[in-house]
Every structure is written in structure tokens, then in C-alpha cells.
Design an enzyme around this catalytic site. Structure first.
Site, PDB file in Angstrom:
ATOM      1  N   HIS A 147       0.840  -1.205   0.000  1.00 15.13           N
ATOM      2  CA  HIS A 147       0.000   0.000   0.000  1.00 15.13           C
ATOM      3  C   HIS A 147       0.874   1.254   0.000  1.00 15.13           C
ATOM      4  CE1 HIS A 147      -3.455   2.536   1.482  1.00 15.13           C
ATOM      5  NE2 HIS A 147      -2.437   3.215   1.996  1.00 15.13           N
ATOM      6  N   GLU A 148       1.887   1.267   0.849  1.00 13.05           N
ATOM      7  CA  GLU A 148       2.767   2.436   0.930  1.00 13.05           C
ATOM      8  C   GLU A 148       3.583   2.601  -0.348  1.00 13.05           C
ATOM      9  OE1 GLU A 148       2.253   4.482   3.147  1.00 13.05           O
ATOM     10  OE2 GLU A 148       1.105   3.247   4.549  1.00 13.05           O
ATOM     11  N   HIS A 151       1.509   4.326  -2.849  1.00 14.88           N
ATOM     12  CA  HIS A 151       1.514   5.788  -2.714  1.00 14.88           C
ATOM     13  C   HIS A 151       2.713   6.392  -3.440  1.00 14.88           C
ATOM     14  CE1 HIS A 151      -1.826   6.892  -0.222  1.00 14.88           C
ATOM     15  NE2 HIS A 151      -1.486   6.089   0.770  1.00 14.88           N
ATOM     16  N   GLU A 226      -6.169   7.177  -1.051  1.00 10.23           N
ATOM     17  CA  GLU A 226      -6.181   5.968  -0.236  1.00 10.23           C
ATOM     18  C   GLU A 226      -6.777   4.793  -1.007  1.00 10.23           C
ATOM     19  OE1 GLU A 226      -4.673   5.476   2.650  1.00 10.23           O
ATOM     20  OE2 GLU A 226      -3.967   7.537   2.351  1.00 10.23           O
TER      21      GLU A 226
END
Length: 301
Positions: A147-148, A151, A226
Site C-alpha cells: 500500500h505504501e 503511494h 487511499e
């Protein structure tokens, strides 16, 4: 992703300082005998607004380390198996995402959390909390890291900086237009008079007020990013692992939020707020339920 803190707080501070400098030294370039020169004012505000946002962007990684107490892992000398696994996993996910290996760190926090920041997707920082390492299994932890990485690969920080820069420009522009109107119609300044102290005070206050109100636009983008990062996490680490990680984080939403206010925009989870809570318009994250529902609709294994 910790709510909109480090970047926005730094940006707001720079915006106020830029506004003061603009008011003190730039008045003559957009104030004439006939009043405001709106064209000049808009150009000047755009330049000052973007500068404030870009300063925040370039300071983001340094500020993240300082405010969270993040300790970087030496890629050449990990101290234990957990650090070695983190480095290997981030390296693998970064390669799959097509970005350079970011710095990897651990910050002290009982709350399970993680964040990514940096001015460039090839010069980023990914950090996880000590609590996250203790309570998540490797599949869930890998999903959080994915997930990071999502980003970073999506260039969210740069996009956020551009959006914030444009918002800054219009905040400063309308603060001075309204300030000029009040100075003329309330304080009675004439066309041939220079702006008085009332004008400077009004524009300074309006910079802050409009800046807070306009942050709703930035908050919207934060919520949108997100979903995109969740999708990236699901595609890199598996949809079920991403859902499982979010559900585990949901159990901790009743815990007090231990993330510094400056870093909340960049965290993967939010703890329970203490005291007054702003409306959903100013939330940086969708609810866990909304994020899980979106993942269920995603067409990926």
C-alpha cells in the site's frame, strides 16, 4: 496513512509567512491608485503559493523522520531478521512497482501504522511502527508495505503538492481581494491611499481561515489516493491480504491516535480522535468499511 498533518501544517505555516512577506513587500506591485490590479495579484499569489507548497514537499521526508522518531534501517547491516525481511520485501515490491528502493525505517508506536513520504518516487521513505511489526502476520505486513509503495509509485506526494500549490494561490488571492474590499468599505480607505494596518491584519487572518476551509479540497484528494493505494496494495500483495490488513487495523481505531498531528495525512490508519472531530468533509481517510467494500469490487486475485 496518517491524516493531513506534516505536509499541511508545514504548508500552512509557510503560506502564512509567504502572505506576510507578500503583504509587506509586494503591495506596490498589485495595489495602484485605482485599487487592485487583479492580473498582477493572481500571478504573484500563484508564485508565492507554489513556493509554499514546494517547500513543504521538499521538507516532507526530513520532517517525517523528526516528528515520528523514525530510525532508518542500514541496508548493508540489518540488525535482526525482522529488519532483513523488511528490506527484502520493500526491495521486491519496489522493483515490481517500477521505482527505486526507498529508505526503510521503523518508528516507535504501540499503534499499528505505517507511512510513505518523499519529494520524488525514486527518493522516498517507507516506515512502519513497532506495533505493526509485533501484531501483523507477514502477509498482512506485506500488504501494508505494498500500500505504501503504491503511494510512492502513484506520485501522490507530488500531486498533493501541485493541488496544494493551486489552493494556496487562490487562498492568498481571495484573502487580498476580500481584505481590500473590507479596508475600503469598512475602514474607509480612499483610492489614493495606501493600504493601512487593518488591511494587513485582515489578509493575515483570512489567509489562515481560507487556508483551513480550502483544505477540504486537499482532504478529498487524500481520501481518493487511499483507494488508489489500496488497489496498488491488492495488486502487489493480494486482495485478501490487503483486506485482512485493513480489518486488523480497524480493531485499533478505538485506540488513541499516537501519530503526530503533522504526520496523520501519510499514515495507513487513524486512531480514535480525542475531543472534537471535524465533519467528514475534512477527513483524510475513507472509513475502513468503505475501503474494504471498494476492494471487494476490485477485479484482482
Amino acid at each position: 496513512m496518517m491524516r493531513i498533518g506534516l505536509f499541511l501544517l508545514t504548508n500552512l505555516a509557510v503560506l502564512v509567512v509567504a502572505g506576510i512577506i507578500l503583504s509587506l513587500f509586494g503591495v506596490g506591485s498589485y495595489h495602484g491608485a485605482g485599487g487592485l490590479n487583479l492580473g498582477n495579484l493572481l500571478v504573484i499569489c500563484f508564485v508565492f503559493g507554489m513556493v509554499g507548497s514546494l517547500v513543504s514537499l521538499f521538507m516532507s521526508k526530513w520532517m517525517a523522520k523528526k516528528t515520528t522518531g523514525t530510525e532508518l534501517i542500514d541496508p548493508n547491516a540489518p540488525r535482526n531478521q525482522a529488519e532483513s525481511w523488511l528490506l527484502q520485501t520493500v526491495a521486491e515490491l519496489s522493483q515490481r512497482a517500477g521505482i527505486n528502493m526507498p529508505e526503510v525505517g521503523i518508528f516507535p508506536s504501540y499503534q499499528s501504522n505505517a507511512f510513505a513520504t518523499g519529494w520524488n518516487k525514486n527518493d522516498a521513505l517507507v516506515a512502519v511502527s513497532s506495533g505493526l511489526l509485533e501484531r501483523m502476520n507477514k502477509d498482512e505486513l506485506r500488504a501494508v508495505l505494498a500500500h505504501e509503495i503504491g503511494h510512492v509509485a502513484n506520485g501522490d506526494m507530488v500531486t498533493l503538492a501541485l493541488i496544494q500549490g493551486v489552493v494556496n494561490a487562490f487562498v492568498m488571492f481571495f484573502a487580498r481581494v476580500v481584505g481590500d474590499f473590507i479596508d475600503r468599505n469598512v475602514f474607509g480607505r480612499q483610492d489614493n491611499e495606501a493600504p493601512g494596518m487593518g488591511y494587513f491584519i485582515i489578509t493575515m487572518v483570512l489567509d489562515i481561515v481560507f487556508g483551513i476551509l480550502a483544505s477540504a479540497i486537499v482532504m478529498w484528494f487524500s481520501r481518493y489516493r487511499e483507494y488508489r493505494a489500496d488497489e496498488a496494495g491488492a495488486r502487489l500483495a493480494g486482495k485478501q491480504a490487503m483486506i485482512s490488513a485493513l480489518l486488523r487495523l480497524q480493531a485499533e481505531t478505538e485506540l488513541p491516535d499516537q501519530m503526530p498531528k503533522e504526520m496523520k495525512a501519510f499514515a495507513i490508519a487513524e486512531g480514535k480522535e480525542q475531543g472534537f472531530s471535524l465533519a467528514a468533509l475534512f477527513q483524510t481517510h475513507p472509513t475502513i468499511e468503505q475501503r474494504v467494500a471498494a476492494l471487494h469490487q476490485l477485479d484482482c486475485p
